[in-house]
Motif scaffolding. Structure first.
Motif, mmCIF file in Angstrom:
data_model
loop_
_atom_site.group_PDB
_atom_site.id
_atom_site.type_symbol
_atom_site.label_atom_id
_atom_site.label_comp_id
_atom_site.label_asym_id
_atom_site.label_seq_id
_atom_site.Cartn_x
_atom_site.Cartn_y
_atom_site.Cartn_z
ATOM 1 N N HIS A 52 41.460 45.814 32.391
ATOM 2 C CA HIS A 52 42.843 45.325 32.294
ATOM 3 C C HIS A 52 43.309 45.287 30.835
ATOM 4 C CE1 HIS A 52 42.436 43.186 36.492
ATOM 5 N NE2 HIS A 52 42.226 44.495 36.537
ATOM 6 N N GLU A 108 44.860 38.850 38.811
ATOM 7 C CA GLU A 108 44.787 39.944 39.798
ATOM 8 C C GLU A 108 43.446 39.929 40.505
ATOM 9 O OE1 GLU A 108 43.911 43.362 41.879
ATOM 10 O OE2 GLU A 108 42.857 42.925 40.023
ATOM 11 N N GLU A 109 42.392 39.607 39.759
ATOM 12 C CA GLU A 109 41.042 39.707 40.339
ATOM 13 C C GLU A 109 40.833 38.754 41.520
ATOM 14 O OE1 GLU A 109 39.024 41.983 39.845
ATOM 15 O OE2 GLU A 109 39.420 42.811 37.862
ATOM 16 N N CYS A 113 37.075 45.303 34.230
ATOM 17 C CA CYS A 113 37.947 46.077 35.130
ATOM 18 C C CYS A 113 38.920 46.920 34.313
ATOM 19 C CB CYS A 113 38.699 45.161 36.094
ATOM 20 S SG CYS A 113 39.209 46.007 37.610
ATOM 21 N N HIS A 151 34.000 46.869 36.999
ATOM 22 C CA HIS A 151 33.205 45.693 37.383
ATOM 23 C C HIS A 151 31.722 45.852 37.041
ATOM 24 C CE1 HIS A 151 36.281 43.668 40.308
ATOM 25 N NE2 HIS A 151 36.886 44.373 39.367
#
Ligand SMILES: [Zn+2]
Ligand SMILES: [Zn+2]
Length: 442
Positions: free
Chosen positions: A139, A172-173, A137, A408
């Motif tokens: 991050h 967060e995911e 993602c 993703h």
């Protein structure tokens, strides 16, 4: 402050003042980029280390320790283990507003297939199964940008006054980390920020930015319904109460909440993604369980949909003469809603810096738990930065090149240097914009 003309008065936009009368944003941008350029070898090492050693939601112990060490080295006062694995780093620099900058810490339970020399081969146990872990993602890009922004702002501390509150949020995911930090006293043990910023990378050209005014992402809720019937022989339905029939009727009728009850001009989706009932064809089971997701932008639409979904499920059971169904709507997270005043202030600076490389986009239907900080009362701006070579993006859009992997995807592979440079530069400019407004007492 010389940089930014005031644009915002207690969240009220003031257009009377000529924008940036004293501000030379392009030269400020060049100065920040030059500073990032000289720091870049360190940021590159940090980024590739975090990328190669990702950790999953609430397991981000080593990642958090790396960021905590970076921030201590910059002179921040650092508290670890806030909301399990979160980090809060405070830097006080005289009187002025408190400005929060948030990064996420977590990666995803999937295998990386980028073939990059710094690709992850890490594994962990997730929900009882061994899995690879990957920063697909992006991050890790956010973390490198977050550290770079902190360093840049500390390096120009004669140009702003106030408090920096840099937070690194876990999980967060699974949209749980923001709530965990808040529940652990994020805004009571530490200053409550006057303004907040966060960024997210995406599959568009590096050096370009996207943002939204108002709603940016959807609220997400999980739906669970269990219809309770009376099992029996498939050839003797009169002796049963058929839960499969109830589930089928509900799946069809619940869409009338969307089409007939909700305002058709408002966004709202309910999808049933799983049905569990029965074993073979000649047995009517005694229960049927449905799992779904509910997505909305606005809280009044969300409340209306929740009410309509529950009423429909109960009515379907009552129609069959069955007991009341078990209904659970699990709150995931709320919509991210950018503050009009913060956006008005920051967008002037970002537009002056990026020209036609920054654009407004419509809201997206995925969800993001930065919304928890906004709901807790931090006027904020959440924006996006691109990660790929602009020529490859153009070829994708023109149809002359392949589609580029999105977040993703196991192939998601940002180009580190220009992406992190944009992340640091844009975030630094955004933070300076709100410091300036308060510093002038506007
Ligand atoms: Zn994600
Ligand atoms: Zn993400």
């Amino acid at each position: 402050m010389r940089y930014v003309a005031p644009l915002l008065a207690s969240a009220v936009i003031c257009f009377a003042q000529p924008a940036h009368a004293e501000l030379d944003v392009p030269s400020l941008k060049s100065a920040i980029e030059a500073s990032v350029d000289s720091d870049y070898p360190h940021l590159d090492t940090l980024y590739k280390d975090i990328h190669a050693h990702p950790e999953i939601a609430f397991q981000e112990v080593k990642t958090a320790a790396k960021l905590a060490a970076e921030m201590r080295a910059l002179g921040f006062e650092v508290t670890e283990n806030v909301g399990k694995t979160g980090v809060v780093a405070i830097y006080r620099n005289g009187n002025g507003p408190t400005v929060m900058v948030r990064t996420e810490l977590d990666a995803l339970p999937m295998e990386e297939k980028t073939g990059l020399p710094y690709a992850s081969r890490e594994k962990t146990t997730w929900e009882g199964r061994e899995t690879f872990i990957t920063h697909s993602c992006g991050h890790d890009i956010h973390m490198a940008s977050w550290v770079g922004t902190a360093k840049t702002l500390v390096g120009m501390k004669d140009k702003w006054q106030g408090t920096l509150m840099f937070i690194a949020q876990p999980a967060e995911e699974i949209v749980s980390g923001a709530k965990a930090m808040l529940a652990d006293g994020l805004f009571t043990r530490f200053p409550k920020p006057d303004f907040g910023f966060a960024l997210h990378d995406g599959p568009f050209g590096y050096g370009t930015l996207a943002y939204r005014v108002g709603i940016g992402s959807s609220a997400s809720d999980g739906l669970y319904v269990k219809f309770k019937g009376r099992g029996g022989h498939g050839a003797v339905p009169q002796a049963t109460i058929d839960p499969v029939m109830m589930a089928s009727r509900f799946i069809v009728d619940v869409q009338s909440v969307i089409s007939r009850e909700k305002d058709p001009t408002e966004f709202g989706v309910v999808s049933i993604g799983a049905i569990h009932a029965g074993t073979v064809g000649n047995i009517i089971p005694d229960e049927a369980v449905l799992y779904g997701t509910i997505r909305t932008f606005k809280s009044n639409v969300r409340a209306k949909m929740h009410e309509g979904i529950e009423r429909t499920a109960k009515a379907v059971a009552a129609m069959a003469g069955a007991p009341e169904p078990e209904i659970r709507i699990a709150e995931g997270t709320k919509a991210v809603i950018n503050d009009a005043g913060v956006v008005a202030t920051a967008e002037k600076v970002l537009k002056a810096a990026y020209g036609d490389k920054i654009r407004q986009t419509p809201p997206g239907t995925p969800s993001e738990d930065y919304s928890e900080f906004i709901t807790a009362g931090v006027p904020s701006m959440f924006f996006n930065i691109g990660v790929y070579e602009p020529e490859r993006v153009r070829a994708w859009i023109d149809g002359t090149g392949p589609a580029l992997p999105s977040n993703h995807s196991p192939q998601f592979a940002p180009v580190p240097k220009p992406t992190i440079t944009t992340g640091v530069t844009a975030m630094t400019l955004a933070v300076l914009s709100v410091f300036d407004q308060r510093a002038r007492g506007q």
